[in-house]
Design an enzyme around this catalytic site. Structure first.
Site, PDB file in Angstrom:
ATOM      1  N   ASP A   1       0.820  -1.210   0.000  1.00 38.80           N
ATOM      2  CA  ASP A   1       0.000   0.000   0.000  1.00 38.80           C
ATOM      3  C   ASP A   1       0.854   1.261   0.000  1.00 38.80           C
ATOM      4  O   ASP A   1       1.963   1.266   0.547  1.00 38.80           O
ATOM      5  CB  ASP A   1      -0.883   0.054   1.252  1.00 38.80           C
ATOM      6  CG  ASP A   1      -2.025  -0.942   1.216  1.00 38.80           C
ATOM      7  OD1 ASP A   1      -2.126  -1.708   0.242  1.00 38.80           O
ATOM      8  OD2 ASP A   1      -2.821  -0.958   2.177  1.00 38.80           O
TER       9      ASP A   1
ATOM     10  N   HIS B   1       3.853  -2.075   3.323  1.00 37.18           N
ATOM     11  CA  HIS B   1       3.727  -0.707   2.810  1.00 37.18           C
ATOM     12  C   HIS B   1       5.032  -0.275   2.148  1.00 37.18           C
ATOM     13  O   HIS B   1       6.100  -0.353   2.779  1.00 37.18           O
ATOM     14  CB  HIS B   1       3.385   0.261   3.942  1.00 37.18           C
ATOM     15  CG  HIS B   1       2.017   0.050   4.521  1.00 37.18           C
ATOM     16  ND1 HIS B   1       1.752  -0.969   5.409  1.00 37.18           N
ATOM     17  CD2 HIS B   1       0.849   0.708   4.321  1.00 37.18           C
ATOM     18  CE1 HIS B   1       0.470  -0.926   5.740  1.00 37.18           C
ATOM     19  NE2 HIS B   1      -0.098   0.070   5.094  1.00 37.18           N
TER      20      HIS B   1
END
Length: 219
Positions: free
Chosen positions: A33, A189
């Site tokens: 992400d 992430h």
């Protein structure tokens, strides 16, 4: 506050969203992400390439606009792309119209049928309006690049915790290997905030899971 595995009540409340995949085979789904950004996303891509593993990147539209060359490299390397809104909006604190518009602003760049709400926080009214607007674009002569007729809203099964500045890199790694199971959707992430834990935990996690016989697929 967050938990490595999503709490039961959250999965029940959002029971129509995708939390994991079929668990009959040793297959897992690695996702990232908040990118793309230089250096960190490049590290992720190089790591994935070294293990011959494919993943799914949920990209922020603003980062795509700022770093188009990194975004193109994700696609060139054969990874899947997901929409993560243009400005990383938190659905619970954003009115529906603004949220939907922000989704479509990112969609102009991603052209994907995969969407992950930032923070995992989205109102049911926003889900309904997103799905309806997506279906409307599919039926019409859409200016957007539509790859698939059905919008899939992707959550997760395992949250590495790499965004947590208080978490040690080793604990991040342990979060992944202890909680991953068949069909898990794992979240890392590709962000500066996650870097210290990502750099350590990502290659070790992939190596461990491959040794355990898991295959990696894109969503």
């Amino acid at each position: 506050m967050y938990t490595v595995r999503p709490p039961f009540f959250l999965k029940w409340y959002y029971r129509n969203l995708i939390w994991n995949k079929d668990s009959t085979e040793k297959i897992v789904y690695l996702t990232f992400d908040d990118g793309p950004i230089p250096n960190v996303t490049s590290f992720v891509l190089n790591t994935l390439k070294s293990f011959n593993v494919k993943a799914t990147f949920f990209c922020i539209g603003d980062n795509i606009s700022k770093h188009p060359e990194v975004f193109e490299q994700i696609k060139t390397d054969g990874h899947a792309i997901g929409n993560h809104t243009y400005n990383h909006l938190k659905g619970w604190k954003t009115d529906d119209e603004t949220y939907i518009d922000n989704f479509w602003k990112c969609q102009e760049l991603t052209g994907t049928n995969l969407f992950r709400p930032p923070y995992g926080r989205i109102r049911k009214s926003q889900i309904e309006k997103l799905v309806a607007s997506y279906e409307l674009q599919v039926r019409g002569n859409s200016k957007f690049k539509i790859q698939n007729s059905k919008l899939e809203i992707i959550m997760w099964d395992v949250l590495s915790g790499d965004f947590d500045l208080k978490l040690s890199p080793e604990k991040c790694y342990q979060n992944v290997i202890k909680h991953t199971r068949n069909g898990s959707i794992i979240v890392f992430h590709d962000s500066l905030k996650a870097w210290d834990r990502l750099e350590y935990a990502l290659p070790k996690s992939i190596e461990y899971l491959l040794q355990q016989g898991y295959q990696f697929k894109t969503l």
